[in-house]
Design an enzyme around this catalytic site. Structure first.
Site, PDB file in Angstrom:
ATOM      1  N   CYS A   1       0.842  -1.197   0.000  1.00 48.33           N
ATOM      2  CA  CYS A   1       0.000   0.000   0.000  1.00 48.33           C
ATOM      3  C   CYS A   1       0.879   1.250   0.000  1.00 48.33           C
ATOM      4  CB  CYS A   1      -0.962  -0.042   1.190  1.00 48.33           C
ATOM      5  SG  CYS A   1      -2.298   1.163   1.048  1.00 48.33           S
TER       6      CYS A   1
ATOM      7  N   HIS B   1      -3.610  -5.534   1.095  1.00 42.90           N
ATOM      8  CA  HIS B   1      -2.871  -5.762   2.345  1.00 42.90           C
ATOM      9  C   HIS B   1      -2.829  -7.245   2.701  1.00 42.90           C
ATOM     10  CE1 HIS B   1      -2.475  -1.580   3.910  1.00 42.90           C
ATOM     11  NE2 HIS B   1      -3.502  -1.370   3.104  1.00 42.90           N
TER      12      HIS B   1
ATOM     13  N   GLU C   1      -1.224  -8.509   5.159  1.00 46.95           N
ATOM     14  CA  GLU C   1      -1.333  -8.605   6.625  1.00 46.95           C
ATOM     15  C   GLU C   1      -2.771  -8.359   7.071  1.00 46.95           C
ATOM     16  OE1 GLU C   1      -0.489  -5.989   5.065  1.00 46.95           O
ATOM     17  OE2 GLU C   1      -1.270  -4.260   6.151  1.00 46.95           O
TER      18      GLU C   1
END
Lengths: 278, 1001
Positions: free
Chosen positions: A100, A227, A229
């Site tokens: 990002c 993302h 994560e």
């Protein structure tokens, strides 16, 4: 071998905790390192160096508030203070991932796509066509011919995007080379797993060629807008209570803390650092 | 020499901001703009040489792939056929975040600090092709879409006036105060004179406080001490301090007041001495004593409760109404960023883990005659964007929110902002929730600098909105600066460097230091040491300024170097401005000049309690009754109308713009379901990634019930909050609450506020409801705030000005740990064939319902909440979740059973086939009443057929009925008495749900 990962922190970066946590679960020893520890300040010398790490993660956030273009001031700061260390890091086969805001910084640094091995700004991540920040889950297809080490073994996955500036823009010649060299690692897809064809919201930002992530020719530098994560854990997926119920009917009780599909990307990074994939 | 750098997207690239302008000009103002492009403008007022300017232009400010830039006007390249150039910039002194980061980056790239005289200013230039627009309409685009005169200024330049070489020219909004800071002595020989000073200086002193203030300063003992130091009559610094400290905002004079309550029907009379003590403090203290999980309540910036064995969570919520009402974006971003400082300043400091929002505004399509400060549409756009930027840039998930439209919020909008944090139970060997100041500790101010902005914010929010409200208190929050400070303070906390911490919010240093000095007790501050944004501020301004992003921290002298080193690491400004003492005095100097010397306890003693008349007219006496209607047999159309109604339709466009997943903690997001578009019952997070405990949070706003009886509004709200956190897996034995009261003024004035005594009675009854519900359900109030002047004076036709009072409003937020993540559940049915149950009794309770609201009716029979029954029902649901029995749990609330069924079907993408005859408690009720009654205490849940008996065994003592099953056919079908009453397809329900705002995503 202990794989050490450096996760950038400070100056408005905000995904450092969960990114370090995901890397830790993947087997790395991950440190959240403040940018000023690398660059030093007016009063203090640097206290950290890239030499000590095999993986460098530019994680998500709003570095410098994203004023003057997302990731721009972060890239400027690092180019100014850390250029030589970064070159050495890449030269000895270090792995770099930008997520990002970190992806935005990597393209502004010119570390991606590094078409001729030179750092230059060949692609940009511009304002979303819809005009807004968007937090939504997207379907991604993984390009199988890409040299990207981070996406190895993945075919499709869903991840959240959370950005206002994620539209990948490049000159036609650059796009052609990206495609020809197989540097597109991830594309936004529809529910059928085929490229979104630019349609909102499957393609959430209007990215050219539905590009969600790219890598360099070595496959060791990787940037993506979604993302990973954000799906390190099964129970981050919007449908997890449904899949859990389906499992319960089969007599199973899934662990809410079990890894999610995004975790594969971090596991691959650690495996690549160990030389287990190349 | 100043230079103007213009930056724009390459002309061949799509410009989303330009398209947004074009769209809004058409949709909001009916003005045709054919094309629009937006340029960023950075005016550099520096001594940089040409080569350096070129360096920063190319290396920092221009993206070579997408942008072009120039120190000459770009208009000719970007939109040669433009008809108007609209330049919009900030007024002098307004926080300019882009300029600040620009200066930081230039210094870095040039490898040397900029000169103190160097400055940058950020602005925008909008180029529009609009052949049919005149100047007046171009002005309208500026004033109604692009700029707010409170913080911004603009210029409209037509094509004919445009100078292709000079462009918009060089505009430098420098702050030039040219003022020598001074301290005034203000003699207060009489009450009248002090009242005159109060009016002149906007101190908003309460007349009843005036004699007490004078008595203090004229007390011979006090006077002798002051004279020994060279002071006599109070200084302006001291009177401003008193004004801040005694404001309703800081002092909660209303909730601490004495209410003379009388029921006009029964004649019942009661004196209520202090609503806060009797309805909030006493119940919470009692519950806290019984419940070990309540860690710290009623004194700190936020409440603290146990999350798991090793961590506590922190919660608070407040409102930021007055500033948002005038400058929506600035007010809202300052609100969300500001509330985040409360958990940061709780105990020794907590890590922020979630933000909450709630907006109450006038109808988005309002077309009536009244002229609010901002039209609700524009207001709402600004509020949404403010919370978006404030939340997203803080890196804190914006976990949950709500939006309510009501014409009565035209007078003043409400902007609720809530914040949750976590902290280890111990940091550096100390309990993290305790803190204290001690003599000798240094007072650090950290974060932002002080300017003239934000002066008198507290006193202004303690008054209604009028055209003369001073606008100086509107600010622009700076989440970037605060995020750095947050990271810095957490690291300092973990190193044991923080002895005491609190935020600078309302009242600025006067409040943060004034209150913390009561602990040591005493403090000395040199106001000349406070870092300023620009010179020329008077000491009183420095003392009360509410400039944002600042915390006050007490640090032991021995830790001072370590603290400063960490501040340097995090690029945060931290400055010693004084020290805590033990002499009980607050002593303020400006350099060598003494400007205040008062007892730290002065503001806490001797002030008279406010008195209120509270006259209650019960709803029957007010002539409320049930509407008379003859509904059709098939109620599908009514449900579609409800699903489409402004208060129940999709809000996806808002939460989509909010990062609700950052920090990796998400378990239940603001939306659920296969389409990810149905609002969840509550959010659930995993605040500590290495832990195993979830944290559920829910919000409830049931304003319409208050039109019948605020007692029932509040009991229903508390009960629903309880039910919502239980529905998603929260532990019913560990539910905490936060009350946010937003009320119209209750101060009686025969002409200005004739129904003040009724509004006061509504407040008393609301507090009684809060007390009763919290005690019955075992909910301690972890935090809460009140905002007491939700009134506006709006211009109408013919020059008429009307007072518009907001409805009595209480936002209730509930939290509960989820001890085992297997308990977490969502509202949508999961599998076809599952059985559908409704738990709880459905009664004839449509008063204040969403259905009546469709017809503009109130009704009489407001839901009466059975608190004991709810406790039993929630316990059963909790057990069902423990055993994995409930495959979905949906809360029945606004819109009743019908709206719950619609959400279940929409979220699951599955049908429901139901028979309403067996609905518990509904004997004698019509199908319309069964479907749309809003009786509280109810759930709908689904269960696998093979486990139905096991579920039913848990439901002893709970009214329930099995209504039917989940179907593959994608239709919501229900019958009653053998007659079809609902038959709707999922696509037609989704069309209704998204018709109004769906395209705004």
């Amino acid at each position: 071998m202990t794989v050490r990962a450096l996760v950038l922190a400070g100056y408005g970066i905000n995904c450092d905790f969960e990114t370090a946590h995901a890397l830790g679960l993947a087997g790395a020893s991950a440190d959240r390192v403040h940018i000023s520890q690398l660059t030093g300040t007016a009063l203090a010398r640097p206290t950290a160096r890239l030499d000590d790490y095999q993986i460098l993660v530019f994680d998500g956030g709003f570095s410098w508030g994203d004023d003057h273009g997302a990731g721009v001031l972060l890239a400027t700061r690092l180019a100014n203070h850390l250029g030589d260390q970064l070159r050495e890091f890449l030269g000895r086969g270090g792995l770099v991932m930008g997520i990002c805001n970190g992806f935005q910084a990597l393209v502004n640094l010119g570390l991606l796509p590094m078409l001729d091995g030179a750092w230059q700004r060949d692609v940009a991540l511009a304002n979303n066509d819809c005009g807004n920040f968007q937090d939504r889950w997207v379907e991604l297809m993984v390009e199988q011919q890409s040299p990207c080490l981070f996406t190895r073994g993945l075919k499709r996955l869903a991840l959240p995007v959370r950005h206002g500036e994620g539209k990948l823009v490049a000159q036609p010649a650059v796009l052609e080379r990206l495609e020809a060299m197989g540097l597109v690692a991830l594309r936004y897809a529809g529910k059928n797993g085929r490229p979104a064809g630019g349609r909102f919201p499957d393609n959430p930002n209007g990215s050219q060629n539905d590009i969600a992530g790219i890598c360099d020719a070595s496959g060791r530098v990787f940037g993506l807008m979604p993302h990973p994560e954000g799906y390190y854990r099964a129970s981050q997926h919007p449908d997890w209570t449904l899949t859990r119920e389906q499992a319960r009917r089969r007599g199973q009780e899934p662990d809410a803390l079990a890894p999610g599909l995004g975790q594969v990307i971090f596991q691959n990074a650690v495996a690549a650092a160990r030389g287990e994939i190349s | 020499m100043a230079q103007r750098l213009e930056i724009g997207l390459r002309p061949d690239l799509h410009d989303p901001a330009g398209r947004g302008l074009k769209h809004k000009a058409r949709a909001y103002l009916g003005l045709g703009v054919e094309r629009a492009r937006v340029l960023r403008v950075l005016t550099l007022d520096t001594a940089l040489e040409a080569a350096d300017l070129e360096k920063v232009r190319t290396r920092i400010f221009t993206n070579p792939v997408t942008e072009i830039s120039s120190f000459s006007p770009l208009a000719g390249q970007v939109l040669p056929g433009f008809h108007f150039a609209l330049w919009v910039g900030l007024k002098p002194g307004v926080r300019d975040n882009e300029a600040a980061t620009a200066c930081e980056a230039m210094a870095d790239v040039l490898g040397r600090p900029l000169k103190p005289s160097d400055a940058a200013y950020y602005s925008r230039l909008y180029l529009i092709e609009a052949p049919r627009l005149g100047r007046q309409q171009a002005e309208l685009i500026c004033s109604e879409l692009l700029a707010n005169p409170i913080i911004q200024t603009w210029r409209v330049i037509s094509r004919q006036e445009w100078d292709p070489q000079a462009g918009v020219g060089i505009i430098l909004p420098r702050v030039e105060l040219r003022h020598q800071p001074t301290v005034l002595t203000l003699a207060i020989p009489s009450d009248a004179e002090l009242l005159r000073l109060s009016a002149e200086r906007n101190l908003f002193l309460n007349p009843a406080d005036v004699p007490v203030i004078r008595a203090y300063f004229h007390d011979p003992a006090v006077l002798a001490q002051r004279q020994a130091l060279g002071l006599n009559e109070p200084t302006d610094v001291e009177l401003e301090y008193v004004s801040q400290g005694r404001s309703d905002h800081c002092n909660h004079n209303t909730f601490n007041g004495r209410f003379h309550y009388r029921d006009l029907a029964s004649g019942q009379q009661e004196v209520v001495d202090n609503l806060f003590k009797s309805c909030i403090k006493a119940p919470t203290e009692r519950l806290a004593a019984e419940r070990g999980w309540v860690v710290s309540v009623l004194w700190d910036n936020a409440g603290v409760a146990r999350l798991d064995q090793a961590h506590n969570y922190v919660i608070t919520a407040e409102t930021h109404n007055s500033p948002s009402n005038m400058e929506a974006y600035g007010g809202a971003i300052t609100g969300i960023v500001g509330v985040y400082r409360d958990p940061m300043g709780t105990g020794l400091g907590s890590k922020l883990v979630a933000g909450l929002w709630g907006f109450c505004v006038g109808p988005r399509d309002y077309a009536g005659e009244l002229k609010p400060a901002l039209h609700p549409r524009r207001l709402l756009d600004g509020i949404i964007e403010g919370v978006r930027d404030g939340g997203n840039k803080s890196g804190i998930p914006t976990a949950l929110g709500s939006l309510q439209f009501d014409e009565r919020y035209l007078g003043k909008c409400l902007v609720f902002v809530g914040a949750l944090g976590v902290m280890p139970r111990e940091v550096a060997g100390q309990p993290s929730h305790l803190k204290k100041t001690s003599p000798g500790e240094l007072i650090f101010m950290c974060g932002g600098r002080v300017g003239a902005d934000g002066i008198h914010g507290v006193t202004a929010s303690s008054a209604g909105y009028s055209e003369n409200t001073p606008a100086g208190h509107v600010q622009i929050g700076d989440p970037y600066t605060q995020k750095k400070m947050h990271d810095f303070l957490l690291e300092a906390r973990d190193q044991g460097l923080i002895r005491f911490i609190t935020d600078n919010g309302g009242g600025g240093l006067s409040s943060s230091i004034g209150e913390s000095a009561r602990l040591s007790p005493g403090a000395e501050v040199d106001l000349a040491k406070v870092p300023l944004k620009y010179p020329g501020l008077d000491p009183w301004q420095i003392w009360v300024s509410e400039s944002q992003e600042r915390m006050t921290v007490a640090v032991a002298p021995a830790d001072s170097q370590a603290f400063l080193a960490l501040a340097d690491k995090h690029a945060v400004e931290a400055t010693v401005i004084g020290r805590f003492t033990g002499d009980g005095k607050l002593k303020l100097t400006h350099g060598d000049d003494l400007c205040a010397y008062v007892d730290v306890e002065f503001l806490e003693k001797g002030f008279p309690q406010w008195q209120f008349q509270a006259l209650w007219s019960p709803p029957e006496l007010r002539g409320l009754s049930e509407p008379v209607v003859a509904p059709p047999a098939d109620l599908s159309g009514l449900l579609l109308d409800l699903v489409d109604s402004p208060n129940l339709c999709s809000r996806e466009w808002i939460s989509r713009q909010y990062d609700h997943e950052v920090q990796g903690t998400s378990l239940i997001k603001p939306f659920v379901g296969r389409g990810r578009d149905i609002p969840s019952e509550a959010a659930v997070l995993l605040p500590v990634l290495t832990g195993k405990a979830g944290l559920a949070m829910a919000q409830v706003l049931l304003t319409d019930y208050g039109d019948i009886d605020t007692y029932h509004m509040v009991t229903a709200s508390v009960e629903e909050g309880y039910r919502r956190v239980v529905a998603v897996g929260g532990d019913p034995a560990q539910v905490g609450g936060v009350d946010n009261f937003c009320w119209p003024s209750i101060i009686h004035d025969p002409t200005d506020n004739p129904d003040g005594p009724y509004k006061a009675a509504q407040l008393v009854r609301a507090c009684w409801g809060l007390r009763d519900a919290c005690l019955a359900l075992g909910i301690p109030l972890l935090s809460g705030k009140d905002s007491m002047y939700v009134d506006g004076r709006l211009k109408g036709r013919h020059g008429l000005v009307r007072r518009v009072s907001g409805p009595p409003t209480m936002m209730f937020s509930a939290t509960a740990p989820v001890p085992d993540l297997k308990r977490v559940q969502t509202l949508e049915p999961k599998l076809p064939g599952d059985l559908v149950y409704v738990l709880g009794a459905t009664k004839d309770e449509l008063g204040g319902s969403s259905l009546y609201g469709l017809w503009g009716q109130t009704g009489l029979k407001v839901p009466q909440t059975g608190l004991a029954q709810s406790l039993a029902t929630c316990a059963a649901v909790s057990q069902a979740l423990d055993r994995g029995l409930a495959a979905s749990v949906c809360v029945l609330s606004r819109g009743g059973l019908a709206y719950a069924l619609a959400r279940m079907s929409l979220a699951s993408d599955l049908g429901l086939s139901l028979d309403l005859d067996g609905l518990a408690g509904a004997e004698g009720l019509s199908p319309m009443q069964r479907l749309f009654s809003e009786s509280t205490g109810r759930f709908a849940l689904t269960v696998a057929p093979g486990r139905a008996a096991e579920l039913e065994a848990l439901l002893a003592g709970v009214p329930f009925a099995r209504l039917g099953q989940v179907t593959k056919e994608r239709r919501l079908k229900a019958q009653a008495g053998g007659v079809k009453v609902l038959d709707l397809s999922i696509p037609e329900m989704r069309r209704a749900f998204t018709r109004r705002f769906g395209k705004m995503v």
